[in-house]
Design an enzyme around this catalytic site. Structure first.
Site, mmCIF file in Angstrom:
data_model
loop_
_atom_site.group_PDB
_atom_site.id
_atom_site.type_symbol
_atom_site.label_atom_id
_atom_site.label_comp_id
_atom_site.label_asym_id
_atom_site.label_seq_id
_atom_site.Cartn_x
_atom_site.Cartn_y
_atom_site.Cartn_z
ATOM 1 N N ASP A 22 -19.287 59.292 -53.479
ATOM 2 C CA ASP A 22 -19.235 59.438 -52.019
ATOM 3 C C ASP A 22 -19.755 58.172 -51.334
ATOM 4 O O ASP A 22 -20.617 57.470 -51.875
ATOM 5 C CB ASP A 22 -20.085 60.657 -51.611
ATOM 6 N N GLY A 23 -19.231 57.933 -50.144
ATOM 7 C CA GLY A 23 -19.765 56.837 -49.323
ATOM 8 C C GLY A 23 -18.803 55.689 -49.090
ATOM 9 O O GLY A 23 -19.190 54.694 -48.463
ATOM 10 N N ASN A 70 -9.838 67.642 -49.458
ATOM 11 C CA ASN A 70 -9.603 66.292 -48.927
ATOM 12 C C ASN A 70 -8.219 66.133 -48.273
ATOM 13 O O ASN A 70 -7.989 65.164 -47.538
ATOM 14 C CB ASN A 70 -9.780 65.218 -50.008
ATOM 15 N N ILE A 192 -22.836 70.052 -53.098
ATOM 16 C CA ILE A 192 -22.032 69.986 -54.309
ATOM 17 C C ILE A 192 -20.530 69.906 -53.994
ATOM 18 O O ILE A 192 -19.724 69.545 -54.855
ATOM 19 C CB ILE A 192 -22.393 71.156 -55.274
ATOM 20 N N GLU A 204 -28.694 68.916 -64.322
ATOM 21 C CA GLU A 204 -29.670 68.236 -63.476
ATOM 22 C C GLU A 204 -28.894 67.494 -62.390
ATOM 23 O O GLU A 204 -27.790 67.012 -62.619
ATOM 24 C CB GLU A 204 -30.493 67.240 -64.307
HETATM 25 C C1 FPP Z 1 -15.562 60.000 -50.751
HETATM 26 O O1 FPP Z 1 -16.032 59.003 -49.863
HETATM 27 C C2 FPP Z 1 -14.564 59.417 -51.607
HETATM 28 C C3 FPP Z 1 -13.284 59.884 -51.760
HETATM 29 C C4 FPP Z 1 -12.751 61.067 -51.074
HETATM 30 C C5 FPP Z 1 -12.346 59.164 -52.601
HETATM 31 C C6 FPP Z 1 -12.885 58.752 -53.946
HETATM 32 C C7 FPP Z 1 -12.119 57.571 -54.375
HETATM 33 C C8 FPP Z 1 -12.643 56.480 -54.948
HETATM 34 C C9 FPP Z 1 -14.047 56.360 -55.365
HETATM 35 C C10 FPP Z 1 -11.848 55.289 -55.208
HETATM 36 C C11 FPP Z 1 -10.709 55.469 -56.104
HETATM 37 C C12 FPP Z 1 -11.030 56.058 -57.410
HETATM 38 C C13 FPP Z 1 -10.241 55.913 -58.467
HETATM 39 C C14 FPP Z 1 -10.541 56.640 -59.711
HETATM 40 C C15 FPP Z 1 -9.089 55.026 -58.429
HETATM 41 P P1 FPP Z 1 -15.862 59.237 -48.311
HETATM 42 O O2 FPP Z 1 -14.578 58.665 -47.878
HETATM 43 O O3 FPP Z 1 -16.012 60.703 -47.988
HETATM 44 O O4 FPP Z 1 -17.065 58.424 -47.757
HETATM 45 P P2 FPP Z 1 -17.907 58.757 -46.464
HETATM 46 O O5 FPP Z 1 -18.717 59.987 -46.767
HETATM 47 O O6 FPP Z 1 -18.758 57.537 -46.301
HETATM 48 O O7 FPP Z 1 -16.948 58.943 -45.328
#
Ligand code: FPP
Length: 245
Positions: A22-23, A70, A192, A204
């Site tokens: 996340d992030g 999502n 979660i 954990e």
């Molecule tokens: C959550 O961050 C992240 C996602 C919904 C996408 C996860 C994707 C990646 C880590 C990159 C691609 C991965 C692969 C395996 C190619 P967010 O967008 O919710 O961040 P925020 O909370 O800061 O808005």
């Protein structure tokens, strides 16, 4: 000292790690960039983190890339993420599975909602890498509740009339991996988010403020150090307490 048939070192074994990445959005915003740039930056660190976990002797890593919720994000961001997953599988992951015979990737989640192109790429990668010892479960269109309902329906379709924990565990998406010993969430939020609800009963949980694209191998090392300081009792007591009782 024995506890539930395991000695202390076995009880502490760390073989399965799950990560909520996340992030990305906040990482991009802090730099005045579009959120999609955060996802691109996030994709760049995935391979290094996987290799580091493998070098530490961990055999199972589960990464939360896209949840069943999502899809609620703006279409532009969803489309970009789907293209990013396709490109990542088609280039980075395909190269790894062709060159590294120890690497297995399984895509967990409901593949039906993915595009045909992405679904076929997932299947190709899974078929090419099946049966290998280091398993990365990539969660794409994954929901913990969906996992449980899907497992129950699959078991019923196979003729089971009464479910047990053991039977259901055979049908969940991560059935090839042990339950996570450790769940790491980057981005600072203590929740979660519908991830591995069945599997994390005794995992954990470590939350890092670090945003996913900034995560380093040293952060992972610190999480693992913390894990080994935790006292895992799995609902029982410490052996000394058990012996006194
Ligand atoms: C959550 O961050 C992240 C996602 C919904 C996408 C996860 C994707 C990646 C880590 C990159 C691609 C991965 C692969 C395996 C190619 P967010 O967008 O919710 O961040 P925020 O909370 O800061 O808005």
């Amino acid at each position: 000292m024995k506890i539930f048939g395991k000695d202390k070192s076995e009880e502490k074994k760390l073989d399965s790690v799950a990560i909520i990445m996340d992030g990305n959005g906040r990482w991009a915003k802090a730099r005045g960039l579009d959120r999609t740039m955060g996802h691109k930056a996030g994709a760049k660190i995935v391979q290094g983190i996987l290799e580091h976990l493998r070098d530490l002797g961990i055999h199972h890593v589960t990464l939360y890339a896209f949840s069943t919720e999502n899809w609620k994000r703006p279409k532009r961001e969803v489309d970009m993420l789907m293209e990013l997953f396709y490109q990542y599988l088609d280039t980075v992951v395909l190269k790894i599975v062709k060159e590294d015979e120890s690497f297995c990737m399984r895509i967990i989640g409901d593949k039906q909602r993915l595009s045909e192109k992405l679904r076929n790429k997932c299947i190709e990668i899974e078929e090419l890498s099946a049966g290998r010892p280091f398993i990365c479960n990539l969660a794409l269109n994954y929901g913990g509740r969906d996992d449980i309902v899907n497992a129950a329906n699959s078991a019923i379709n196979d003729g089971h009339t009464e479910l047990t924990e053991e039977i259901l565990s055979r049908y969940i998406y991560t059935s090839s991996s042990p339950d996570p010993d450790l769940v790491i969430r980057t981005g600072g939020d203590f929740r979660i988010s519908n991830f591995l609800l069945w599997q994390i009963a005794y995992s954990e949980f470590i939350v890092l403020d670090t945003l996913w694209p900034d995560l380093t191998n040293e952060d992972i090392d610190r999480c693992i150090e913390h894990f080994y300081k935790r006292n895992r009792r799995f609902g029982g007591l410490d052996p000394e307490e058990t012996n006194k009782a």
